[in-house]
Motif scaffolding. Structure first.
Motif, mmCIF file in Angstrom:
data_model
loop_
_atom_site.group_PDB
_atom_site.id
_atom_site.type_symbol
_atom_site.label_atom_id
_atom_site.label_comp_id
_atom_site.label_asym_id
_atom_site.label_seq_id
_atom_site.Cartn_x
_atom_site.Cartn_y
_atom_site.Cartn_z
ATOM 1 N N VAL A 1 -5.404 6.157 -11.034
ATOM 2 C CA VAL A 1 -4.408 6.326 -9.969
ATOM 3 C C VAL A 1 -3.053 6.436 -10.644
ATOM 4 O O VAL A 1 -2.738 5.625 -11.524
ATOM 5 C CB VAL A 1 -4.387 5.088 -9.033
ATOM 6 C CG1 VAL A 1 -3.289 5.209 -7.993
ATOM 7 C CG2 VAL A 1 -5.742 4.860 -8.365
ATOM 8 N N CYS A 2 -2.250 7.435 -10.261
ATOM 9 C CA CYS A 2 -0.901 7.565 -10.823
ATOM 10 C C CYS A 2 0.116 6.991 -9.842
ATOM 11 O O CYS A 2 0.149 7.400 -8.676
ATOM 12 C CB CYS A 2 -0.584 9.029 -11.118
ATOM 13 S SG CYS A 2 -1.731 9.748 -12.294
ATOM 14 N N LEU A 3 0.900 6.048 -10.313
ATOM 15 C CA LEU A 3 1.862 5.336 -9.446
ATOM 16 C C LEU A 3 3.274 5.477 -10.011
ATOM 17 O O LEU A 3 3.527 5.135 -11.183
ATOM 18 C CB LEU A 3 1.461 3.848 -9.369
ATOM 19 C CG LEU A 3 2.469 2.882 -8.730
ATOM 20 C CD1 LEU A 3 2.792 3.273 -7.289
ATOM 21 C CD2 LEU A 3 1.931 1.450 -8.774
ATOM 22 N N GLY B 1 9.143 3.941 -9.652
ATOM 23 C CA GLY B 1 10.294 3.735 -8.764
ATOM 24 C C GLY B 1 9.888 3.362 -7.343
ATOM 25 O O GLY B 1 10.760 3.064 -6.511
ATOM 26 N N ALA B 2 8.600 3.344 -7.047
ATOM 27 C CA ALA B 2 8.148 3.055 -5.676
ATOM 28 C C ALA B 2 8.365 1.577 -5.351
ATOM 29 O O ALA B 2 8.263 0.716 -6.233
ATOM 30 C CB ALA B 2 6.669 3.411 -5.529
ATOM 31 N N SER B 3 8.615 1.293 -4.077
ATOM 32 C CA SER B 3 8.866 -0.099 -3.658
ATOM 33 C C SER B 3 7.646 -0.985 -3.906
ATOM 34 O O SER B 3 7.772 -2.188 -4.056
ATOM 35 C CB SER B 3 9.241 -0.145 -2.174
ATOM 36 O OG SER B 3 8.132 0.219 -1.383
ATOM 37 N N GLU C 1 4.587 -2.658 9.091
ATOM 38 C CA GLU C 1 4.362 -1.540 10.023
ATOM 39 C C GLU C 1 3.251 -0.617 9.508
ATOM 40 O O GLU C 1 2.453 -0.089 10.278
ATOM 41 C CB GLU C 1 5.673 -0.766 10.149
ATOM 42 C CG GLU C 1 5.897 -0.136 11.511
ATOM 43 C CD GLU C 1 7.251 0.535 11.568
ATOM 44 O OE1 GLU C 1 7.294 1.741 11.789
ATOM 45 O OE2 GLU C 1 8.276 -0.170 11.337
ATOM 46 N N ARG C 2 3.198 -0.408 8.185
ATOM 47 C CA ARG C 2 2.149 0.441 7.602
ATOM 48 C C ARG C 2 0.774 -0.156 7.931
ATOM 49 O O ARG C 2 -0.108 0.526 8.429
ATOM 50 C CB ARG C 2 2.310 0.527 6.067
ATOM 51 C CG ARG C 2 3.583 1.189 5.626
ATOM 52 C CD ARG C 2 3.632 1.349 4.097
ATOM 53 N NE ARG C 2 5.002 1.674 3.665
ATOM 54 C CZ ARG C 2 5.339 2.038 2.450
ATOM 55 N NH1 ARG C 2 4.436 2.134 1.500
ATOM 56 N NH2 ARG C 2 6.588 2.316 2.150
ATOM 57 N N PHE C 3 0.617 -1.465 7.662
ATOM 58 C CA PHE C 3 -0.704 -2.090 7.834
ATOM 59 C C PHE C 3 -1.059 -2.276 9.308
ATOM 60 O O PHE C 3 -2.243 -2.303 9.655
ATOM 61 C CB PHE C 3 -0.767 -3.417 7.066
ATOM 62 C CG PHE C 3 -0.999 -3.219 5.587
ATOM 63 C CD1 PHE C 3 -2.283 -2.987 5.105
ATOM 64 C CD2 PHE C 3 0.051 -3.227 4.690
ATOM 65 C CE1 PHE C 3 -2.515 -2.777 3.743
ATOM 66 C CE2 PHE C 3 -0.167 -3.018 3.327
ATOM 67 C CZ PHE C 3 -1.444 -2.795 2.861
ATOM 68 N N GLY D 1 0.820 -1.204 0.000
ATOM 69 C CA GLY D 1 0.000 0.000 0.000
ATOM 70 C C GLY D 1 0.854 1.253 0.000
ATOM 71 O O GLY D 1 1.984 1.246 0.493
ATOM 72 N N PHE D 2 0.316 2.311 -0.595
ATOM 73 C CA PHE D 2 1.028 3.592 -0.631
ATOM 74 C C PHE D 2 0.020 4.730 -0.612
ATOM 75 O O PHE D 2 -1.159 4.544 -0.933
ATOM 76 C CB PHE D 2 1.936 3.689 -1.874
ATOM 77 C CG PHE D 2 1.204 3.873 -3.182
ATOM 78 C CD1 PHE D 2 0.509 2.823 -3.758
ATOM 79 C CD2 PHE D 2 1.196 5.106 -3.834
ATOM 80 C CE1 PHE D 2 -0.176 2.987 -4.966
ATOM 81 C CE2 PHE D 2 0.519 5.289 -5.043
ATOM 82 C CZ PHE D 2 -0.172 4.223 -5.606
ATOM 83 N N THR D 3 0.488 5.906 -0.244
ATOM 84 C CA THR D 3 -0.346 7.111 -0.232
ATOM 85 C C THR D 3 -0.334 7.755 -1.605
ATOM 86 O O THR D 3 0.727 7.872 -2.223
ATOM 87 C CB THR D 3 0.188 8.108 0.817
ATOM 88 O OG1 THR D 3 0.090 7.487 2.094
ATOM 89 C CG2 THR D 3 -0.594 9.398 0.826
ATOM 90 N N ALA D 4 -1.515 8.181 -2.065
ATOM 91 C CA ALA D 4 -1.585 8.868 -3.359
ATOM 92 C C ALA D 4 -2.592 10.001 -3.317
ATOM 93 O O ALA D 4 -3.695 9.857 -2.791
ATOM 94 C CB ALA D 4 -1.973 7.885 -4.460
ATOM 95 N N SER D 5 -2.174 11.131 -3.880
ATOM 96 C CA SER D 5 -3.129 12.229 -4.078
ATOM 97 C C SER D 5 -3.529 12.300 -5.558
ATOM 98 O O SER D 5 -4.519 12.948 -5.889
ATOM 99 C CB SER D 5 -2.519 13.561 -3.621
ATOM 100 O OG SER D 5 -1.296 13.774 -4.281
ATOM 101 N N LEU E 1 -1.589 8.105 9.209
ATOM 102 C CA LEU E 1 -1.668 6.957 8.291
ATOM 103 C C LEU E 1 -1.128 7.349 6.914
ATOM 104 O O LEU E 1 -0.408 6.588 6.263
ATOM 105 C CB LEU E 1 -3.133 6.515 8.201
ATOM 106 C CG LEU E 1 -3.412 5.070 7.816
ATOM 107 C CD1 LEU E 1 -2.692 4.101 8.752
ATOM 108 C CD2 LEU E 1 -4.916 4.804 7.837
ATOM 109 N N SER E 2 -1.467 8.559 6.489
ATOM 110 C CA SER E 2 -0.965 9.055 5.208
ATOM 111 C C SER E 2 0.563 9.088 5.218
ATOM 112 O O SER E 2 1.207 8.642 4.259
ATOM 113 C CB SER E 2 -1.512 10.457 4.925
ATOM 114 O OG SER E 2 -0.847 11.008 3.810
ATOM 115 N N ASN E 3 1.143 9.583 6.306
ATOM 116 C CA ASN E 3 2.606 9.671 6.373
ATOM 117 C C ASN E 3 3.251 8.288 6.408
ATOM 118 O O ASN E 3 4.295 8.066 5.794
ATOM 119 C CB ASN E 3 3.037 10.490 7.584
ATOM 120 C CG ASN E 3 2.719 11.964 7.390
ATOM 121 O OD1 ASN E 3 2.650 12.440 6.248
ATOM 122 N ND2 ASN E 3 2.507 12.685 8.479
#
Ligand SMILES: Cc1cc2nc3c(=O)[nH]c(=O)nc-3n(C[C@H](O)[C@H](O)[C@H](O)COP(=O)(O)O)c2cc1C
Length: 175
Positions: free
Chosen positions: A66-68, A71-73, A108-110, A48-52, A96-98
């Motif tokens: 959704v734009c991803l 280079g994201a893990s 840790e995120r989840f 999971g990742f944060t996206a605006s 949660l966003s951070n």
């Protein structure tokens, strides 16, 4: 049909024909946007990742994009699973966003929130303002990002009333 009228542009605007990356980023910080945690699960595992950078494309069939960043893990997980859930954050969920927007390990995120499993198999955030469960139907490559076109297969409305927006590099309560 004409899309622009050349007579209405000021010299300042015309001088901006080559837009620098940092000027673009600075300008985009003025474009307020909802904050979302995008999740997936499947053969490539949970991520999971944060996206605006999320917006509606059409309501027939119900489709959002959704734009991803490639280079994201999390990129491989989304590319292989081809399902995702857009969890729109409510006011007060800045933490949660951070977590989902940084270099934090996935477990840790989840661990920071409660989740259910959506129809697609993707994690649905129990306290989201609203969740859009999706199948990724198509993707296009633009610069550093993939634009994912996602068909919405289920929606869950949450109990929260106020939203969260990211504007001028800070979080704000909406409503
Ligand atoms: C408010 C906010 C908005 C973001 N919007 C996006 C976005 O729309 N698309 C994207 O690919 N990354 C976006 N990011 C960055 C990702 O969340 C971040 O790169 C992601 O967590 C992957 O990081 P990792 O490579 O450490 O896992 C955003 C981050 C924040 C804090």
């Amino acid at each position: 049909m004409m899309l622009t009228s050349s007579s209405s542009f000021s010299p300042d605007v015309l001088a901006c024909q080559t837009v620098l990356k940092q000027d673009y980023r600075e300008a985009m910080s003025r474009l307020g946007a909802a904050v979302n945690v995008i999740t997936t699960d499947g053969p490539a595992g949970r991520a999971g990742f944060t996206a605006s950078a999320v917006c509606s494309v059409t309501d027939e069939p119900p489709t959002l994009l959704v734009c991803l960043n490639r280079g994201a893990s999390v990129y491989q997980a989304f590319e292989r699973n081809r399902v995702l859930c857009v969890n729109v954050l409510a006011a007060g969920q800045d933490g949660l966003s951070n977590l989902f927007g940084g270099k934090t390990p996935m477990a840790e995120r989840f661990a920071a929130a409660a989740w259910s499993v959506g129809l697609s198999g993707s994690p649905m955030l129990d306290e989201a303002l609203v969740s859009f469960d999706c199948r990724v139907r198509d993707a296009s490559l633009v610069g550093t990002h993939d634009v994912l076109y996602c068909e919405v297969i289920a929606i869950r409305n949450g109990a929260a009333e106020s939203g969260l927006v990211y504007f001028r590099r800070a979080y704000h309560r909406l409503g």
